[in-house]
Scaffold this active site. Structure first.
Site, PDB file in Angstrom:
ATOM      1  N   HIS A 120     -68.636 -65.526  31.359  1.00  0.00           N
ATOM      2  CA  HIS A 120     -69.097 -65.817  32.870  1.00  0.00           C
ATOM      3  C   HIS A 120     -70.485 -65.564  33.174  1.00  0.00           C
ATOM      4  O   HIS A 120     -71.347 -65.627  32.160  1.00  0.00           O
ATOM      5  CB  HIS A 120     -67.926 -65.249  33.529  1.00  0.00           C
ATOM      6  CG  HIS A 120     -66.519 -65.162  33.118  1.00  0.00           C
ATOM      7  ND1 HIS A 120     -65.860 -66.494  33.330  1.00  0.00           N
ATOM      8  CD2 HIS A 120     -65.996 -64.618  32.471  1.00  0.00           C
ATOM      9  CE1 HIS A 120     -64.717 -66.340  32.718  1.00  0.00           C
ATOM     10  NE2 HIS A 120     -64.703 -65.189  32.050  1.00  0.00           N
TER      11      HIS A 120
ATOM     12  N   GLU B 218     -60.839 -60.491  24.143  1.00  0.00           N
ATOM     13  CA  GLU B 218     -60.357 -59.886  25.539  1.00  0.00           C
ATOM     14  C   GLU B 218     -60.316 -58.287  25.675  1.00  0.00           C
ATOM     15  O   GLU B 218     -59.003 -57.698  24.969  1.00  0.00           O
ATOM     16  CB  GLU B 218     -58.874 -60.209  25.880  1.00  0.00           C
ATOM     17  CG  GLU B 218     -59.032 -61.953  26.308  1.00  0.00           C
ATOM     18  CD  GLU B 218     -59.733 -62.345  27.570  1.00  0.00           C
ATOM     19  OE1 GLU B 218     -60.129 -61.705  28.414  1.00  0.00           O
ATOM     20  OE2 GLU B 218     -59.928 -63.653  27.774  1.00  0.00           O
TER      21      GLU B 218
END
Ligand SMILES: [Zn+2]
Length: 497
Positions: free
Chosen positions: A329, A462
């Protein structure tokens, strides 16, 4: 993260696989270091010679003499030893006896090795010859005259030891003498040597600060090898030889005595010698190690010369590997949000720490972003390919509508490098979990864009759920993020074992 920009749902059907750990092996690092430069030179000699009929002796700080002498040492199959000026150093004396030396060639005048020292050597029953001139140029001329004839000579600034140190194994392997100049004028002794030796070609070592263009143009059929720094120069010269990269010699490019011994010993062994920063392995040397897949090293000098940190970096199989780090991101794309956390910031923080730790471990690193900027997924993949990365790591944090979802998981994709991607994931996942104490959600497959289209082994991490009160608390703590980066670094290192 999803195929597009948000993070994926929790309950992807994952596969958890285990493979036996590969043949775990660190690189081999042999250190040759005595308590003094004299002792180090003797220890180095004993690495390659059980007996040395001939030895070359130079003054312990007479670096230009030692550089000029090095290719002669190679031709005479002689180790290069140092002595104190005024008397024969005790370690050197013992070395000469142990090596059963019959002939010594002193290179350098009495200001470097006194007559008294010469007599002490002779008193051991050793035949002593001295090659010296009134200047460093003249001494180099004498040495060149004592070598087998060569139509090519290296020309080096006699006051820039780094250039000469970097060139020893190159000069020796090519049987070229090393002649000296200053930066702008051709000394009479060097000019004489070029004539009397019949030198037709000259190879100038170093840039125009070392040897000016006008001087260069006065030399016979000149070519130049120059570089950004001494480390780069040593690598460039190594690449011009066909010397073995097995047990590549690595020395501190600012420690002349050890580096010259490294040049002589590597030449004797037919191996490459490169120069590094003594505290942190130089980038140029990392790149060279990675490109040649070098896994064994000999370092010269004690740890105050070539640090234990550099030895550890050489030992780590991650040395010279290029790791591409992709903080997920960025900019307008915040990624997941929860408990005051924006995923893009968490990712960048962890990735930056990971970047620093991997570089400290000896790797080369490239990040897709270093600030709050945005790249498309395709751009990230392209950047990884352009970096010719050995592995690709995308760093993310997770999210779920249910705040009870928590834990750490690692994804790989089966499109390219499936087995290696799995192995990378399996090396990293447990290290993350043990580093921050999150729930172990295991290793899973998913076709996320960046790991699906990256052609090198790739994983998507993650790290935890920003939507979990447990994980978000962990991901807010700098110390935890630091531990996490350390854990990932360990996992990456063990992947390369
Ligand atoms: Zn994400």
């Amino acid at each position: 993260m999803k195929y597009l920009l948000k993070c994926l749902p929790v309950f992807i059907l994952g596969v958890i696989l285990f493979v036996p750990s590969a043949l775990a092996a660190d690189h081999t690092v042999n250190r040759v270091g005595g308590s003094t430069r004299y002792d180090t030179a003797v220890l180095a000699a004993k690495q390659s010679w059980s007996e040395a009929k001939t030895a070359i002796i130079v003054g312990g700080t007479a670096y230009s003499d030692a550089i000029a002498a090095a290719p002669l040492a190679y031709q005479k199959n002689a180790p290069l030893l140092y002595t104190n000026k005024d008397q024969l150093s005790a370690g050197t004396k013992k070395g000469l006896i142990d090596l059963k030396t019959k002939n010594v060639i002193i290179v350098g005048g009495t200001p470097a090795v006194s007559k008294n020292t010469e007599n002490q050597i002779a008193n051991l029953g050793i035949s002593v010859k001295r090659l010296s001139g009134s200047t460093r140029y003249a001494t180099a001329e004498k040495v060149a005259n004592a070598m087998t004839s060569s139509s090519t000579a290296l020309v080096v600034n006699g006051f820039v030891d780094a250039d000469g140190m970097a060139a020893i194994s190159y000069a020796s392997s090519k049987k070229y003498p090393i002649l000296f100049t200053n930066d702008s004028t051709l000394n009479g002794s060097t000019s004489n040597a070029i004539k009397s030796l019949g030198i037709k070609n000259t190879i100038v070592i170093g840039g125009t600060k070392s040897i000016s263009s006008s001087l260069y143009n006065k030399l016979p059929n000149p070519s130049r090898v120059s570089a950004n720094n001494r480390y780069d120069l040593s690598v460039k010269l190594a690449n011009k030889t066909s010397l073995s990269t097995g047990y590549t010699f690595v020395t501190n490019g600012f420690k002349e005595a050890d580096s010259i011994v490294g040049g002589v010993l590597s030449s004797k062994q037919g191996r490459v010698h490169v120069l590094t920063n003594g505290d942190n392995l130089s980038k140029e040397v990392r790149t060279y190690i990675g490109s040649k897949s070098i896994n064994g090293f000999t370092v010269i000098g004690k740890s105050s010369s070539l640090s234990d940190n550099v030895a550890s970096q050489l030992k780590n199989p991650v040395v010279g590997k290029t790791v591409f780090i992709d903080p997920g991101h960025g900019s307008q794309d915040s990624g997941a949000t929860g408990y005051g956390l924006l995923e893009k910031n968490v990712n960048l923080d962890i990735a930056t720490r990971l970047n620093n730790k991997l570089y400290s471990a000896g790797a080369l690193t490239v990040m897709s972003r270093t600030g709050d900027t945005f790249d498309s997924l395709e751009e990230r993949v392209n950047k990884g390919a352009k970096a010719k990365a050995d592995i690709f790591i995308s760093v993310h944090a997770n999210a779920n509508d249910n705040s009870s979802a928590n834990g750490t998981e690692t994804y790989y994709d089966t499109t390219y490098q499936s087995a290696n991607s799995l192995r990378l994931a399996q090396n990293i996942q447990p290290k993350m979990v043990s580093a921050i104490g999150t729930r172990d959600r295991g290793v899973k497959t998913a076709g996320f864009y960046v790991i699906k289209y990256s052609k090198m082994p790739s994983v998507l991490l993650e790290t935890g759920f920003v939507t979990s009160p447990i994980d978000s608390n962990i991901l807010k703590q700098s110390s935890k993020k630091d531990s996490l980066a350390a854990g990932i670094t360990q996992g990456v290192s063990s992947y390369f074992r």
